[in-house]
Design a protein around this motif. Structure first.
Motif, PDB file in Angstrom:
ATOM      1  N   TYR A  72      40.779 -29.242 -18.298  1.00 48.33           N
ATOM      2  CA  TYR A  72      41.452 -28.734 -17.104  1.00 48.33           C
ATOM      3  C   TYR A  72      40.639 -29.064 -15.861  1.00 48.33           C
ATOM      4  CZ  TYR A  72      43.242 -25.296 -13.732  1.00 48.33           C
ATOM      5  OH  TYR A  72      43.742 -24.686 -12.605  1.00 48.33           O
ATOM      6  N   TRP A  73      39.338 -28.819 -15.914  1.00 45.82           N
ATOM      7  CA  TRP A  73      38.497 -29.083 -14.745  1.00 45.82           C
ATOM      8  C   TRP A  73      38.480 -30.564 -14.391  1.00 45.82           C
ATOM      9  CZ3 TRP A  73      36.458 -27.187 -10.571  1.00 45.82           C
ATOM     10  CH2 TRP A  73      35.482 -27.915  -9.901  1.00 45.82           C
ATOM     11  N   TYR A  74      38.229 -31.402 -15.384  1.00 51.50           N
ATOM     12  CA  TYR A  74      38.114 -32.833 -15.101  1.00 51.50           C
ATOM     13  C   TYR A  74      39.438 -33.420 -14.621  1.00 51.50           C
ATOM     14  CZ  TYR A  74      33.487 -32.704 -17.220  1.00 51.50           C
ATOM     15  OH  TYR A  74      32.179 -32.421 -17.502  1.00 51.50           O
ATOM     16  N   SER A  75      40.562 -32.891 -15.097  1.00 52.72           N
ATOM     17  CA  SER A  75      41.855 -33.410 -14.657  1.00 52.72           C
ATOM     18  C   SER A  75      42.133 -33.094 -13.194  1.00 52.72           C
ATOM     19  CB  SER A  75      42.970 -32.842 -15.534  1.00 52.72           C
ATOM     20  OG  SER A  75      43.145 -31.451 -15.304  1.00 52.72           O
ATOM     21  N   LEU A  76      41.524 -32.015 -12.681  1.00 53.99           N
ATOM     22  CA  LEU A  76      41.778 -31.603 -11.302  1.00 53.99           C
ATOM     23  C   LEU A  76      40.701 -32.043 -10.314  1.00 53.99           C
ATOM     24  CD1 LEU A  76      43.156 -27.972 -11.794  1.00 53.99           C
ATOM     25  CD2 LEU A  76      44.434 -30.045 -11.273  1.00 53.99           C
ATOM     26  N   VAL A  77      39.660 -32.698 -10.806  1.00 54.92           N
ATOM     27  CA  VAL A  77      38.575 -33.120  -9.905  1.00 54.92           C
ATOM     28  C   VAL A  77      39.084 -33.976  -8.749  1.00 54.92           C
ATOM     29  CG1 VAL A  77      36.536 -34.616  -9.760  1.00 54.92           C
ATOM     30  CG2 VAL A  77      36.656 -32.845 -11.506  1.00 54.92           C
ATOM     31  N   PRO A  78      39.973 -34.979  -8.970  1.00 54.63           N
ATOM     32  CA  PRO A  78      40.453 -35.766  -7.815  1.00 54.63           C
ATOM     33  C   PRO A  78      41.145 -34.907  -6.759  1.00 54.63           C
ATOM     34  CG  PRO A  78      40.975 -36.884  -9.870  1.00 54.63           C
ATOM     35  CD  PRO A  78      40.501 -35.512 -10.238  1.00 54.63           C
ATOM     36  N   ALA A  79      41.981 -33.951  -7.188  1.00 52.91           N
ATOM     37  CA  ALA A  79      42.662 -33.083  -6.226  1.00 52.91           C
ATOM     38  C   ALA A  79      41.674 -32.172  -5.513  1.00 52.91           C
ATOM     39  CB  ALA A  79      43.732 -32.255  -6.941  1.00 52.91           C
ATOM     40  N   HIS A  80      40.689 -31.681  -6.259  1.00 53.48           N
ATOM     41  CA  HIS A  80      39.700 -30.795  -5.637  1.00 53.48           C
ATOM     42  C   HIS A  80      38.934 -31.508  -4.536  1.00 53.48           C
ATOM     43  CE1 HIS A  80      39.516 -28.045  -9.443  1.00 53.48           C
ATOM     44  NE2 HIS A  80      40.567 -27.813  -8.682  1.00 53.48           N
ATOM     45  N   ASN A  81      38.655 -32.797  -4.751  1.00 51.03           N
ATOM     46  CA  ASN A  81      37.908 -33.537  -3.738  1.00 51.03           C
ATOM     47  C   ASN A  81      38.626 -33.551  -2.390  1.00 51.03           C
ATOM     48  OD1 ASN A  81      35.754 -34.181  -5.373  1.00 51.03           O
ATOM     49  ND2 ASN A  81      36.685 -36.072  -6.120  1.00 51.03           N
ATOM     50  N   PHE A  82      39.953 -33.490  -2.431  1.00 49.62           N
ATOM     51  CA  PHE A  82      40.721 -33.421  -1.188  1.00 49.62           C
ATOM     52  C   PHE A  82      40.831 -31.973  -0.700  1.00 49.62           C
ATOM     53  CE2 PHE A  82      42.183 -37.489  -2.889  1.00 49.62           C
ATOM     54  CZ  PHE A  82      42.153 -38.280  -1.752  1.00 49.62           C
ATOM     55  N   ILE A  83      41.318 -31.101  -1.567  1.00 48.90           N
ATOM     56  CA  ILE A  83      41.647 -29.735  -1.149  1.00 48.90           C
ATOM     57  C   ILE A  83      40.424 -28.983  -0.651  1.00 48.90           C
ATOM     58  CG2 ILE A  83      42.482 -27.489  -1.956  1.00 48.90           C
ATOM     59  CD1 ILE A  83      44.315 -29.020  -3.880  1.00 48.90           C
ATOM     60  N   PHE A  84      39.334 -29.027  -1.412  1.00 47.24           N
ATOM     61  CA  PHE A  84      38.198 -28.183  -1.084  1.00 47.24           C
ATOM     62  C   PHE A  84      37.269 -28.802  -0.042  1.00 47.24           C
ATOM     63  CE2 PHE A  84      39.254 -26.583  -5.441  1.00 47.24           C
ATOM     64  CZ  PHE A  84      39.814 -25.406  -4.984  1.00 47.24           C
ATOM     65  N   ARG A  85      37.706 -29.864   0.595  1.00 42.74           N
ATOM     66  CA  ARG A  85      37.017 -30.365   1.781  1.00 42.74           C
ATOM     67  C   ARG A  85      37.904 -30.233   3.019  1.00 42.74           C
ATOM     68  NH1 ARG A  85      34.494 -32.293  -2.354  1.00 42.74           N
ATOM     69  NH2 ARG A  85      32.325 -32.934  -2.251  1.00 42.74           N
ATOM     70  N   ARG A  86      39.186 -30.523   2.853  1.00 44.73           N
ATOM     71  CA  ARG A  86      40.089 -30.433   3.995  1.00 44.73           C
ATOM     72  C   ARG A  86      40.472 -28.992   4.316  1.00 44.73           C
ATOM     73  NH1 ARG A  86      40.290 -35.222   1.850  1.00 44.73           N
ATOM     74  NH2 ARG A  86      40.937 -37.071   3.024  1.00 44.73           N
ATOM     75  N   MET A  87      40.523 -28.155   3.311  1.00 45.75           N
ATOM     76  CA  MET A  87      40.895 -26.767   3.547  1.00 45.75           C
ATOM     77  C   MET A  87      39.908 -26.058   4.480  1.00 45.75           C
ATOM     78  SD  MET A  87      41.617 -23.929   0.614  1.00 45.75           S
ATOM     79  CE  MET A  87      41.599 -22.189   0.965  1.00 45.75           C
ATOM     80  N   PRO A  88      38.590 -26.082   4.231  1.00 45.32           N
ATOM     81  CA  PRO A  88      37.674 -25.423   5.173  1.00 45.32           C
ATOM     82  C   PRO A  88      37.646 -26.106   6.537  1.00 45.32           C
ATOM     83  CG  PRO A  88      36.450 -26.603   3.479  1.00 45.32           C
ATOM     84  CD  PRO A  88      37.874 -26.601   3.054  1.00 45.32           C
ATOM     85  N   ARG A  89      37.842 -27.431   6.562  1.00 47.00           N
ATOM     86  CA  ARG A  89      37.901 -28.131   7.850  1.00 47.00           C
ATOM     87  C   ARG A  89      39.049 -27.594   8.689  1.00 47.00           C
ATOM     88  NH1 ARG A  89      40.250 -33.934   7.496  1.00 47.00           N
ATOM     89  NH2 ARG A  89      42.057 -32.574   7.199  1.00 47.00           N
ATOM     90  N   ASN A  90      40.199 -27.395   8.061  1.00 45.15           N
ATOM     91  CA  ASN A  90      41.359 -26.903   8.795  1.00 45.15           C
ATOM     92  C   ASN A  90      41.211 -25.435   9.185  1.00 45.15           C
ATOM     93  OD1 ASN A  90      42.420 -29.426   8.509  1.00 45.15           O
ATOM     94  ND2 ASN A  90      43.968 -28.878   6.984  1.00 45.15           N
ATOM     95  N   ILE A  91      40.512 -24.670   8.376  1.00 45.26           N
ATOM     96  CA  ILE A  91      40.234 -23.271   8.746  1.00 45.26           C
ATOM     97  C   ILE A  91      39.399 -23.243  10.022  1.00 45.26           C
ATOM     98  CG2 ILE A  91      38.933 -21.212   8.072  1.00 45.26           C
ATOM     99  CD1 ILE A  91      39.854 -21.721   5.197  1.00 45.26           C
ATOM    100  N   VAL A  92      38.400 -24.099  10.081  1.00 49.18           N
ATOM    101  CA  VAL A  92      37.545 -24.175  11.271  1.00 49.18           C
ATOM    102  C   VAL A  92      38.366 -24.606  12.488  1.00 49.18           C
ATOM    103  CG1 VAL A  92      35.728 -25.580  12.309  1.00 49.18           C
ATOM    104  CG2 VAL A  92      35.344 -24.515  10.085  1.00 49.18           C
ATOM    105  N   ARG A  93      39.239 -25.577  12.305  1.00 47.32           N
ATOM    106  CA  ARG A  93      40.068 -26.034  13.435  1.00 47.32           C
ATOM    107  C   ARG A  93      41.004 -24.920  13.904  1.00 47.32           C
ATOM    108  NH1 ARG A  93      41.707 -32.182  11.429  1.00 47.32           N
ATOM    109  NH2 ARG A  93      39.648 -33.118  11.817  1.00 47.32           N
ATOM    110  N   ALA A  94      41.558 -24.157  12.969  1.00 47.70           N
ATOM    111  CA  ALA A  94      42.412 -23.034  13.352  1.00 47.70           C
ATOM    112  C   ALA A  94      41.632 -21.999  14.138  1.00 47.70           C
ATOM    113  CB  ALA A  94      43.036 -22.405  12.114  1.00 47.70           C
ATOM    114  N   ALA A  95      40.395 -21.749  13.722  1.00 48.71           N
ATOM    115  CA  ALA A  95      39.549 -20.791  14.447  1.00 48.71           C
ATOM    116  C   ALA A  95      39.255 -21.282  15.851  1.00 48.71           C
ATOM    117  CB  ALA A  95      38.243 -20.562  13.679  1.00 48.71           C
ATOM    118  N   GLU A  96      39.013 -22.586  15.999  1.00 44.95           N
ATOM    119  CA  GLU A  96      38.743 -23.149  17.324  1.00 44.95           C
ATOM    120  C   GLU A  96      39.976 -23.030  18.221  1.00 44.95           C
ATOM    121  OE1 GLU A  96      35.471 -26.494  15.830  1.00 44.95           O
ATOM    122  OE2 GLU A  96      37.579 -27.036  16.149  1.00 44.95           O
ATOM    123  N   ARG A  97      41.165 -23.305  17.674  1.00 45.40           N
ATOM    124  CA  ARG A  97      42.381 -23.173  18.477  1.00 45.40           C
ATOM    125  C   ARG A  97      42.585 -21.720  18.910  1.00 45.40           C
ATOM    126  NH1 ARG A  97      44.479 -26.576  14.419  1.00 45.40           N
ATOM    127  NH2 ARG A  97      45.503 -24.780  13.432  1.00 45.40           N
TER     128      ARG A  97
END
Length: 484
Positions: A447-472
């Motif tokens: 399960y973990w290895y199958s989701l590693v590619p998706a995690h590489n996107f989600i768990f980097r872009r998600m906090p970036r967007n949280i920060v951008r929302a806070a700045e706005r």
């Protein structure tokens, strides 16, 4: 007695400190970060920051100390760890002499029957370096330690739990005398009351002399798991460490030096320490049962901690160590603005990246009998311990700085999502997001290895967007105040 434990945040130190404090000693616990120690909630323990490479911090930590435990090493610390270990030991040895410490107690490793690995050779050299100073040193040498969180024990547990058929390399025929964590702690504490042990070097061992194959088979019997070994001669120690990195959750940086030390037998002679401290010893099987019982008896921690059974669904079959992703972003927005976004995550506010994927995951969870996203949030902004947020549960909360969510979706393991917001001197802040997954069995690993590619996107872009929302939000609030 005034005691310092340097390396108190490590595996042995974190168990030894409360034991010494309960025995009535005045204990000072030291690690690079005092806040990590303070979060453990030890009663009557002085927690301080000290770095083995910073002489000034060592001098402060050692002031007024009678006995100092040295539990620092660079297991898996990358290239050059032997030289770092040597310099750290030299610094501590000299600082202990300046402070007038009466004795150093050091935990090292058993001398192997053949050529020592780089890691074991470094452990032996550290003892020699400490003894080169004027402060008497008591060195205890242990092999594999049987206790929840011990790297060797967790490798055994993961191998048994994760592999229906176990590919076993040549080193499973090496011999060792594994020692129960409680017995090792009893020795470490007991030497304080035995002045004749000052200046001595002692092997500390369990009563059973076993090959590693036996260690695996006995754990499987206790855990009620099948044990089907398939021995292959071509798995060298280096290949074994890479293989362990795939089939266990023990970090490969730690597994590699561990496996390198298994090429020869690690059998000691504990006759000398038994004369001074004839404590009753646990067999290997008894040590396993004690380790599992200790896990079940642990209190629920205030925040996520590696291995805490409460964050593994109270299931000891779920890996102690976790796989994970983390990301960290700096922002000009103040911590309060970032926290305002973090505390409102989920429900109608969404997850700030790939909400369609989150919806699909929730729908799949409902399909297989889970809670899905139907629970939403109790309140769009307010959050408190115990709240349900979609398929998460709030299990840790420090208002303004930390939010810990435990997954309640259907998973072959246990998952934690944690946000930390820290202010900066400049007025901005830092957001750190960590996703940790403790796999259960082979399906958990897949399960973990199958989701590693998706995690590489989600768990980097998600906090970036949280920060951008806070700045706005922060800019919007400033404009509103300016126009009022």
């Amino acid at each position: 007695m005034n005691i310092l434990v340097l390396g108190a945040s490590g595996y042995i130190g974190s168990h030894l400190v409360p034991r010494l404090a309960t025995a009535g000693h005045a204990v000072r616990a030291a690690a690079r970060r005092a806040d990590v120690l303070e979060a453990r909630g030890w009663q009557g323990v002085d927690c301080v920051s000290a770095d083995a490479f910073d002489a000034a911090t060592l001098d402060r930590a050692l002031e007024g100390v009678d006995v100092a435990y040295y539990l620092v090493h660079s297991m898996g610390g990358g290239g050059g760890f032997a030289e770092r270990d040597k310099r750290a030991a030299e610094n501590f040895r000299d600082a202990a002499a300046r402070a007038g410490v009466r004795r150093i107690v050091y935990l090292g490793g058993i001398r192997p029957s053949g050529e020592a690995s780089m890691h074991l050779a470094s452990r032996l050299e550290t003892g020699d370096v400490l003894r080169a100073g004027p402060v008497p040193v008591t060195e205890l040498r242990a092999g594999l330690i049987v206790g929840a969180g011990s790297v060797g024990f967790e490798v055994i547990r993961d191998l048994v739990n994760h592999l229906p058929v176990m590919v076993t390399p040549r080193w499973v025929q090496s011999r060792t005398q594994a020692i129960a964590l409680d017995d090792l702690l009893a020795y470490l504490q007991g030497v304080l009351d035995q002045p004749e042990t000052a200046g001595g070097t002692y092997d500390v061992c369990g009563p059973d002399n076993l090959v590693y194959r036996d260690l695996l088979a006995i754990y499987a019997k206790v855990a009620g798991r099948p044990f089907r070994p398939l021995r292959v001669p071509f798995l060298t120690p280096r290949l074994s460490s890479l293989w362990l990195g795939l089939v266990t959750s023990v970090p490969i940086s730690v597994a590699r030096p561990l496996v390198d030390g298994l090429k020869t037998d690690l059998v000691g002679d504990d006759a000398a320490i038994r004369k001074s401290l004839p404590i009753p010893l646990h067999t290997y099987e008894e040590a396993i049962r004690a380790a599992l019982a200790r896990e079940r008896a642990e209190p629920i921690p205030a925040r996520w901690a590696e291995g805490a059974l409460a964050f593994r669904g109270y299931n000891p079959d779920v890996s102690f160590y976790s796989k994970g992703e983390s990301a960290e972003f700096d922002t000009a927005a103040p911590a309060a603005a970032v926290w305002d976004v973090v505390r409102g995550i989920g429900g109608k506010n969404g997850y700030y990246y790939a909400d369609t994927l989150w919806w699909i995951r929730g729908a799949f969870d409902r399909l297989i009998g889970g809670v899905g996203l139907r629970r939403g949030r109790r309140d769009p902004r307010d959050v408190r311990i115990g709240d349900a947020i979609d398929f998460w549960r709030v299990v840790g909360l420090e208002q303004g700085s930390r939010l810990t969510l435990l997954a309640e979706m259907k998973l072959p393991g246990a998952a934690v999502l944690e946000f930390t917001v820290a202010p900066q001197e400049s007025g901005g802040s830092t957001l750190k997001m960590e996703a940790r997954f403790h796999p259960s069995g082979v399906w958990g690993l897949l399960y973990w290895y199958s989701l590693v590619p998706a995690h590489n996107f989600i768990f980097r872009r998600m906090p970036r967007n949280i920060v951008r929302a806070a700045e706005r939000n922060f800019r919007r609030a400033n404009r509103t105040r300016a126009s009022a």
